[in-house]
Scaffold this motif. Structure first.
Motif, PDB file in Angstrom:
ATOM      1  N   ASP A  91      55.366  81.301  -2.722  1.00 18.11           N
ATOM      2  CA  ASP A  91      54.703  82.246  -3.632  1.00 18.11           C
ATOM      3  C   ASP A  91      53.755  83.208  -2.914  1.00 18.11           C
ATOM      4  N   VAL A  92      53.485  82.951  -1.631  1.00 13.46           N
ATOM      5  CA  VAL A  92      52.661  83.926  -0.910  1.00 13.46           C
ATOM      6  C   VAL A  92      53.470  84.668   0.146  1.00 13.46           C
ATOM      7  N   THR A  95      52.691  87.909   2.537  1.00 10.90           N
ATOM      8  CA  THR A  95      51.290  88.117   2.903  1.00 10.90           C
ATOM      9  C   THR A  95      51.221  88.242   4.414  1.00 10.90           C
ATOM     10  N   ILE A 111      44.318  92.411   5.746  1.00  4.89           N
ATOM     11  CA  ILE A 111      45.306  91.533   5.120  1.00  4.89           C
ATOM     12  C   ILE A 111      46.105  92.336   4.111  1.00  4.89           C
ATOM     13  N   VAL A 113      48.287  92.101   0.647  1.00  2.90           N
ATOM     14  CA  VAL A 113      48.598  91.268  -0.516  1.00  2.90           C
ATOM     15  C   VAL A 113      49.850  91.850  -1.176  1.00  2.90           C
ATOM     16  N   THR A 115      51.955  91.311  -3.827  1.00  2.05           N
ATOM     17  CA  THR A 115      52.180  91.646  -5.242  1.00  2.05           C
ATOM     18  C   THR A 115      51.412  92.889  -5.643  1.00  2.05           C
ATOM     19  N   LEU A 116      50.282  93.140  -4.990  1.00  3.65           N
ATOM     20  CA  LEU A 116      49.519  94.346  -5.311  1.00  3.65           C
ATOM     21  C   LEU A 116      49.886  95.497  -4.387  1.00  3.65           C
ATOM     22  N   LEU A 118      48.790  95.882  -1.495  1.00  2.00           N
ATOM     23  CA  LEU A 118      47.437  96.303  -1.163  1.00  2.00           C
ATOM     24  C   LEU A 118      47.047  95.808   0.228  1.00  2.00           C
ATOM     25  N   LYS A 120      43.927  95.197   2.528  1.00  2.00           N
ATOM     26  CA  LYS A 120      42.483  95.037   2.375  1.00  2.00           C
ATOM     27  C   LYS A 120      41.885  94.706   3.736  1.00  2.00           C
TER      28      LYS A 120
ATOM     29  N   LEU B  21      39.412  92.915  -5.676  1.00  2.00           N
ATOM     30  CA  LEU B  21      40.520  93.604  -5.012  1.00  2.00           C
ATOM     31  C   LEU B  21      40.800  94.970  -5.645  1.00  2.00           C
ATOM     32  N   THR B  34      51.309  87.431 -13.207  1.00  2.00           N
ATOM     33  CA  THR B  34      52.333  86.633 -12.535  1.00  2.00           C
ATOM     34  C   THR B  34      51.732  85.514 -11.697  1.00  2.00           C
ATOM     35  N   ASP B  36      52.833  84.471  -8.880  1.00  2.00           N
ATOM     36  CA  ASP B  36      52.782  84.841  -7.465  1.00  2.00           C
ATOM     37  C   ASP B  36      51.477  85.546  -7.111  1.00  2.00           C
ATOM     38  N   THR B  37      51.057  86.423  -8.016  1.00  2.00           N
ATOM     39  CA  THR B  37      49.809  87.140  -7.761  1.00  2.00           C
ATOM     40  C   THR B  37      48.652  86.157  -7.671  1.00  2.00           C
ATOM     41  N   ALA B  39      48.856  83.018  -6.938  1.00  2.00           N
ATOM     42  CA  ALA B  39      49.015  82.236  -5.705  1.00  2.00           C
ATOM     43  C   ALA B  39      48.480  83.011  -4.505  1.00  2.00           C
ATOM     44  N   GLN B  40      48.776  84.308  -4.479  1.00  2.00           N
ATOM     45  CA  GLN B  40      48.337  85.117  -3.332  1.00  2.00           C
ATOM     46  C   GLN B  40      46.824  85.324  -3.332  1.00  2.00           C
ATOM     47  N   TYR B  41      46.247  85.407  -4.530  1.00  2.00           N
ATOM     48  CA  TYR B  41      44.784  85.504  -4.618  1.00  2.00           C
ATOM     49  C   TYR B  41      44.137  84.248  -4.045  1.00  2.00           C
ATOM     50  N   PHE B  43      45.425  82.142  -2.063  1.00  2.00           N
ATOM     51  CA  PHE B  43      45.724  82.094  -0.632  1.00  2.00           C
ATOM     52  C   PHE B  43      44.712  82.942   0.145  1.00  2.00           C
ATOM     53  N   LEU B  44      44.477  84.112  -0.425  1.00  2.00           N
ATOM     54  CA  LEU B  44      43.494  85.018   0.169  1.00  2.00           C
ATOM     55  C   LEU B  44      42.128  84.349   0.218  1.00  2.00           C
TER      56      LEU B  44
END
Lengths: 267, 290
Positions: A91-92, A95, A111, A113, A115-116, A118, A120, B21, B34, B36-37, B39-41, B43-44
């Motif tokens: 799911d990542v 990245t 980094i 991201v 899905t966005l 983006l 950053k 963000l 979603t 995935d979003t 999950a990525q947050y 993860f970040l």
């Protein structure tokens, strides 16, 4: 008389030979550390490897990360750039992380991201902060500068069948550790073990090189563990498909490729 | 729920990351659509300075989440309403939900349920037992009832004041309650037995001879009564030190014992003789030893 002369000559010879022998057998601590940094962090002009990372908490629960790491060396000053693409957890996927490392000042880090879509810029005010949530710091991944610490050769000893120099290093500026002891392979120059201690001389973290392999002319630690002895958390890292001097170019290490992974290298 | 002050869960982190963000735009104060979003947050976040912050709200493999619910009050009823609401939610939604109440409100709730009623029951039982023992000791239920009055009034007055001041019937007070029974009844037992001893010694007919009774009462108040007052004042003075303690329970205990001592002594010395004089006809007609 004869006897006395013999003794005098042999003493003289021994006195003359001893420093020369010592020099040949034992390089200075700074030379050892310098060669170690060179072999560990700067091997080749560039490097490409798949990295599998397991973060294991004290209860034995695991978080995994699967990534491709690209590195390029820039010039003699020691500047490096790292490109890290995450294949998993799924799911990542996508990245990615870009690090411009400068030996004398703080890194630049970005980094992406996915899905966005983006990019950053992330705060990089501390080289001692955790690398992607692991027990390794950014500095553990990209190397510290020789002059950040003072080094002393403590002894020579054999570790796991390898001859090593045991070096004690103390950071000049206050950081999270007060003392570091390294066992550096006397022939391959890779650190086989490192122990970090805090100001109360209690063990903080232990690094172990679990597997060392040769790729072309370079020796590489292909399996390593960093264990935090105070939290019980540990990180195991395995390098696969290690390649040196594959011909990476500087433009890969830019925002453009951060958004759009270079498919030639990231598979 | 109005009793809940604050909740903290992983969604608070996700919402915050979402906003940060997007250049701190309040429009993005929401959980993204979603998985995935999200999950990525997370993860970040796990790459940030203090990834261990997440350990309070999710477990390590991201399988279970934790919601912190903080109450505005220590009130046991507030805790009960949260427990009931959770049980109701669990009945309506079949989720693997586990509520672990903790803290002062929960302590008070358990206290009320488990301990307080036992304390109150014990206290009431002690009141009855004290009366029975008095009756046996005096060999007379009438004298027992009269001797019981200072105790009863002291208890009623003190708990009346406690209730009137709006103070809860909490741990120090409930622990003291049983203790106070013994202390409050002590003086009146002393007073009555010495009085009756005096009457027997002088051979006065207290039932008919009021002046003889008064003489005996005065003697009792002056001689053993002095000891009673000294005892009470000494105890009160010693315990009054606790009034200056920094901890509220200490102050409560101090105030409780000081007022208990002084009131039961005063009631014994002033109120008890008056009661004996007023009720002399009823007291001395029967139930008099010998």
């Amino acid at each position: 008389m004869m006897l006395l002369r013999q003794i005098a000559i042999s003493l003289l010879a021994a006195a003359a030979a001893a420093p020369a022998l010592a020099r040949a057998a034992e390089p200075s601590a700074d030379e050892i550390v310098s060669r170690s940094l060179e072999s560990f962090y700067y091997a080749g002009n560039d490097m490409r490897t798949k990295v599998q990372m397991k973060l294991i908490n004290p209860q034995g629960k695991v978080r995994e990360r699967e990534m491709t790491m690209l590195r390029i060396n820039l010039g003699a000053a020691g500047d490096q750039r790292y490109y890290i693409y995450f294949h998993g957890p799924t799911d990542v996927k996508g990245t990615s992380l870009l690090v411009w490392k400068y030996p004398v000042k703080e890194d630049d880090r970005w980094i992406f991201v996915p899905t966005l879509r983006l990019v950053k810029r992330i705060a990089a005010d501390d080289k001692r902060s955790s690398f992607v949530g692991s027990d390794f710091t950014y500095e553990d991944v990209s190397g510290r500068d020789l002059s950040d610490e003072t080094h002393a050769l403590v002894r020579k000893e054999s570790l796991g069948g390898r001859p090593t120099y045991v070096i004690e290093s103390k950071p000049k500026a206050a950081v999270d550790y007060a003392r570091r002891v390294s066992w550096i392979d006397a022939e391959r120059w890779l650190p086989l073990k490192e122990e970090y201690f805090d100001v109360r001389n209690e063990a903080l973290r232990t690094f172990t090189a679990d597997k060392v392999e040769q790729t072309g002319k370079h020796w590489t630690i292909t399996a390593r563990t960093m264990k935090n002895l105070q939290s019980g958390h540990r990180t195991e890292v395995v390098f696969r498909e290690v390649e040196y001097d594959v011909g990476l170019t500087q433009d890969i290490f830019t925002e453009r490729y951060l958004r759009d992974a270079p498919s030639q290298w990231v598979r | 729920m109005p009793v809940v002050g604050k909740t903290i869960s992983v969604s608070d982190y996700v919402i915050r990351i979402n906003r940060v963000l997007h250049d701190d735009d309040p429009k993005f104060d929401a959980v993204p659509d979603t998985a995935d979003t999200i999950a990525q947050y997370l993860f970040l976040f796990s790459m940030s300075a203090k990834p261990s912050d997440l350990d309070n709200v999710v477990d390590y493999p991201f399988e279970k989440a934790n919601i912190w619910v903080q109450l505005k009050t220590w009130d046991a009823a507030a805790m009960q309403s949260v427990i009931d609401a959770t049980a109701e939610y669990r009945r309506l939604h079949s989720t693997a939900l586990d509520l672990k109440p903790a803290g002062i409100a929960y302590f008070n709730l358990v206290w009320n349920h488990e301990v307080l009623w036992d304390m109150v029951k014990g206290f009431l039982l002690a009141l009855v037992v004290v009366l029975v023992i008095l009756a046996l000791d005096f060999g007379s239920l009438k004298w027992a009832l009269v001797g019981y009055v200072p105790l009863l009034f002291t208890i009623l007055l003190i708990y009346g004041v406690v209730g009137f001041a709006g103070k809860d019937f909490d741990m120090p007070i409930s622990v003291l309650s049983s203790l106070s029974l013994g202390m409050a009844v002590d003086f009146s037992i002393h007073f009555i037995s010495r009085l009756r001893q005096r009457l027997a010694e002088t051979g006065a007919d207290a039932g008919r001879d009021l002046s003889a009774l008064k003489e005996a009462l005065l003697w009792t108040a002056a001689r053993p009564g002095k000891g009673i007052m000294r005892n009470a004042v000494l105890f009160a003075a010693a315990f009054s030190v606790m009034l200056f303690a920094p901890l509220t329970p200490y102050i409560t205990v101090g105030a409780f014992i000081v007022s208990m001592m002084l009131m039961s002594a005063l009631l014994t010395i002033l109120y008890l003789p008056a009661l004996i004089v007023l009720m002399r006809g009823w007291l001395f007609r029967t139930g008099r030893p010998k």
